[in-house]
Write a protein that holds these residues in place. Structure first.
Motif, PDB file in Angstrom:
ATOM      1  N   LEU A 139      -1.011   6.262   8.361  1.00  0.00           N
ATOM      2  CA  LEU A 139      -0.628   6.918   9.527  1.00  0.00           C
ATOM      3  C   LEU A 139      -1.688   6.637  10.550  1.00  0.00           C
ATOM      4  O   LEU A 139      -2.823   7.122  10.384  1.00  0.00           O
ATOM      5  CB  LEU A 139      -0.398   8.409   9.419  1.00  0.00           C
ATOM      6  N   GLY A 140      -1.278   6.015  11.800  1.00  0.00           N
ATOM      7  CA  GLY A 140      -2.119   5.746  12.619  1.00  0.00           C
ATOM      8  C   GLY A 140      -2.643   4.318  12.819  1.00  0.00           C
ATOM      9  O   GLY A 140      -2.923   3.484  13.465  1.00  0.00           O
ATOM     10  N   SER A 141      -2.172   3.466  11.775  1.00  0.00           N
ATOM     11  CA  SER A 141      -2.423   1.900  11.502  1.00  0.00           C
ATOM     12  C   SER A 141      -1.469   1.171  12.536  1.00  0.00           C
ATOM     13  O   SER A 141      -0.616   1.695  12.942  1.00  0.00           O
ATOM     14  CB  SER A 141      -1.990   1.380  10.016  1.00  0.00           C
ATOM     15  N   GLN A 142      -2.046   0.229  13.080  1.00  0.00           N
ATOM     16  CA  GLN A 142      -1.128  -0.794  13.862  1.00  0.00           C
ATOM     17  C   GLN A 142      -1.441  -2.218  13.587  1.00  0.00           C
ATOM     18  O   GLN A 142      -2.587  -2.616  12.862  1.00  0.00           O
ATOM     19  CB  GLN A 142      -1.858  -0.538  15.372  1.00  0.00           C
ATOM     20  N   GLY A 143      -0.491  -2.894  14.047  1.00  0.00           N
ATOM     21  CA  GLY A 143      -0.653  -4.490  13.987  1.00  0.00           C
ATOM     22  C   GLY A 143       0.316  -5.280  13.165  1.00  0.00           C
ATOM     23  O   GLY A 143       1.265  -4.629  13.095  1.00  0.00           O
TER      24      GLY A 143
ATOM     25  N   ARG B  52       9.342   7.386   6.055  1.00  0.00           N
ATOM     26  CA  ARG B  52      10.125   6.155   5.443  1.00  0.00           C
ATOM     27  C   ARG B  52       9.266   5.750   4.235  1.00  0.00           C
ATOM     28  O   ARG B  52       9.744   5.486   3.124  1.00  0.00           O
ATOM     29  CB  ARG B  52      10.572   5.231   6.405  1.00  0.00           C
ATOM     30  N   VAL B  53       7.943   5.469   4.493  1.00  0.00           N
ATOM     31  CA  VAL B  53       7.157   5.160   3.307  1.00  0.00           C
ATOM     32  C   VAL B  53       7.044   6.203   2.224  1.00  0.00           C
ATOM     33  O   VAL B  53       7.327   5.781   0.900  1.00  0.00           O
ATOM     34  CB  VAL B  53       5.626   4.821   3.791  1.00  0.00           C
ATOM     35  N   ARG B  54       6.629   7.223   2.620  1.00  0.00           N
ATOM     36  CA  ARG B  54       6.952   8.482   1.508  1.00  0.00           C
ATOM     37  C   ARG B  54       8.463   8.481   0.735  1.00  0.00           C
ATOM     38  O   ARG B  54       8.546   8.742  -0.576  1.00  0.00           O
ATOM     39  CB  ARG B  54       6.831   9.993   2.043  1.00  0.00           C
TER      40      ARG B  54
ATOM     41  N   ASP C 200       2.339   9.488  -1.062  1.00  0.00           N
ATOM     42  CA  ASP C 200       1.235   9.885  -0.009  1.00  0.00           C
ATOM     43  C   ASP C 200       1.174   9.174   1.231  1.00  0.00           C
ATOM     44  O   ASP C 200       0.187   9.600   2.096  1.00  0.00           O
ATOM     45  CB  ASP C 200      -0.177   9.657  -0.883  1.00  0.00           C
ATOM     46  N   GLY C 201       2.214   8.370   1.521  1.00  0.00           N
ATOM     47  CA  GLY C 201       2.464   7.554   2.869  1.00  0.00           C
ATOM     48  C   GLY C 201       1.406   6.516   3.005  1.00  0.00           C
ATOM     49  O   GLY C 201       1.220   6.135   4.173  1.00  0.00           O
ATOM     50  N   ILE C 202       0.422   6.291   2.002  1.00  0.00           N
ATOM     51  CA  ILE C 202      -0.682   5.257   2.223  1.00  0.00           C
ATOM     52  C   ILE C 202      -0.178   3.857   1.231  1.00  0.00           C
ATOM     53  O   ILE C 202       0.325   4.066   0.149  1.00  0.00           O
ATOM     54  CB  ILE C 202      -1.724   5.547   1.474  1.00  0.00           C
ATOM     55  N   VAL C 203       0.156   2.907   2.052  1.00  0.00           N
ATOM     56  CA  VAL C 203       0.621   1.647   1.521  1.00  0.00           C
ATOM     57  C   VAL C 203      -0.668   0.865   1.068  1.00  0.00           C
ATOM     58  O   VAL C 203      -1.120   0.146   2.018  1.00  0.00           O
ATOM     59  CB  VAL C 203       1.345   0.836   2.813  1.00  0.00           C
ATOM     60  N   GLY C 204      -0.795   1.005  -0.018  1.00  0.00           N
ATOM     61  CA  GLY C 204      -1.969   0.265  -0.868  1.00  0.00           C
ATOM     62  C   GLY C 204      -1.170  -0.931  -1.829  1.00  0.00           C
ATOM     63  O   GLY C 204      -0.244  -1.255  -1.768  1.00  0.00           O
ATOM     64  N   PRO C 205      -2.110  -1.613  -2.798  1.00  0.00           N
ATOM     65  CA  PRO C 205      -1.463  -2.528  -3.510  1.00  0.00           C
ATOM     66  C   PRO C 205      -0.387  -2.200  -4.330  1.00  0.00           C
ATOM     67  O   PRO C 205       0.468  -3.012  -4.448  1.00  0.00           O
ATOM     68  CB  PRO C 205      -2.673  -2.956  -4.427  1.00  0.00           C
ATOM     69  N   ALA C 206      -0.269  -0.904  -4.746  1.00  0.00           N
ATOM     70  CA  ALA C 206       0.998  -0.616  -5.622  1.00  0.00           C
ATOM     71  C   ALA C 206       2.008  -0.644  -4.809  1.00  0.00           C
ATOM     72  O   ALA C 206       3.306  -1.001  -5.101  1.00  0.00           O
ATOM     73  CB  ALA C 206       0.510   0.609  -6.414  1.00  0.00           C
ATOM     74  N   THR C 207       2.177   0.039  -3.497  1.00  0.00           N
ATOM     75  CA  THR C 207       3.232   0.117  -2.737  1.00  0.00           C
ATOM     76  C   THR C 207       3.674  -1.194  -2.273  1.00  0.00           C
ATOM     77  O   THR C 207       4.723  -1.753  -2.147  1.00  0.00           O
ATOM     78  CB  THR C 207       2.957   1.110  -1.455  1.00  0.00           C
TER      79      THR C 207
END
Length: 224
Positions: A161-165, A198-200, A211-218
């Motif tokens: 949440l808050g990332s951009q680009g 949508r990520v969650r 957790d809404g964090i898009v890391g390597p596993a996601t």
């Protein structure tokens, strides 16, 4: 030489046409074996699996039917080599001559589907390969000859949440492709509350920590 194990990506919707990687696979096939009778028996087809109700990977343009002369002496060896190098090539399934390999297990097993696949090899691509990762040069290099493959792409950044680009735009486009029946996300490169939700949603259904964090596993689960 590595066999792809796990990570099978089933089809979710009809996407409208063949992917670049599947086109490259067919181009390589015809160039390498056209003088032996290789043919193009199709890539994109919005339909279920023959004899079933599950959507075929052809519906996403990620499967190529590599036509072969019935009873030839060479195509089985090619299909088995594709299985043996499936990790490097980004393949998840090969069906040929009443046998199937898929990424749920390393070995061939009997295929009992309605089509025996005597006149073609059905080859399915993972999304990273379908999106252009599988090239003719890579196929030539892995299967024999050609130029060395390009270096692997850099890892995708961790997003929240808050990332951009641009990476957020790719995430939003991919989530829209995964869930065409849900209201589409605005592809604006802004990781806001709707993208977070949508990520969650995706993580929960993929068996990941939601957790809404898009890391390597996601990213891997999304096909990157």
């Amino acid at each position: 030489m590595t066999i792809q194990i796990e990570g099978y990506q089933g089809a979710r919707s009809c996407t409208g046409g063949p992917t670049p990687g599947a086109r490259n696979l067919m181009s390589w096939w015809l160039g390498a074996y056209g003088n032996r009778g290789a043919r193009n028996l199709g890539i994109y087809n919005c339909r279920p699996v023959s004899g079933g109700s599950v959507l075929s990977v052809h519906a996403e343009g990620r499967a190529a039917d590599l036509g072969t002369p019935v009873g030839n002496t060479w195509s089985w060896g090619v299909m088995d080599t594709l299985r043996l190098y499936s990790y490097e090539l980004g393949l998840q399934c090969v069906i040929h001559n009443r046998s199937i390999w898929s990424s749920i297990a390393p070995d061939w097993r009997p295929y009992s589907g309605s089509s025996p696949h005597l006149d073609h090899g059905h080859v399915e691509l993972l999304w990273w390969a379908a999106n252009g990762g599988l090239t003719v040069d890579l196929l030539n290099q892995v299967m024999g000859g050609g130029t060395p493959p390009p270096p692997p792409p850099p890892p995708m950044p961790v997003l929240r949440l808050g990332s951009q680009g641009d990476a957020v735009r790719r995430l939003q486009e991919t989530l829209n492709r995964w869930y065409p029946s849900l209201p589409p996300l605005v592809v604006d490169g802004d990781f806001g509350p709707r993208t977070d939700a949508r990520v969650r949603y995706f993580q929960q259904r993929a068996g990941l920590v939601a957790d809404g964090i898009v890391g390597p596993a996601t990213w891997r689960a999304l096909g990157f």
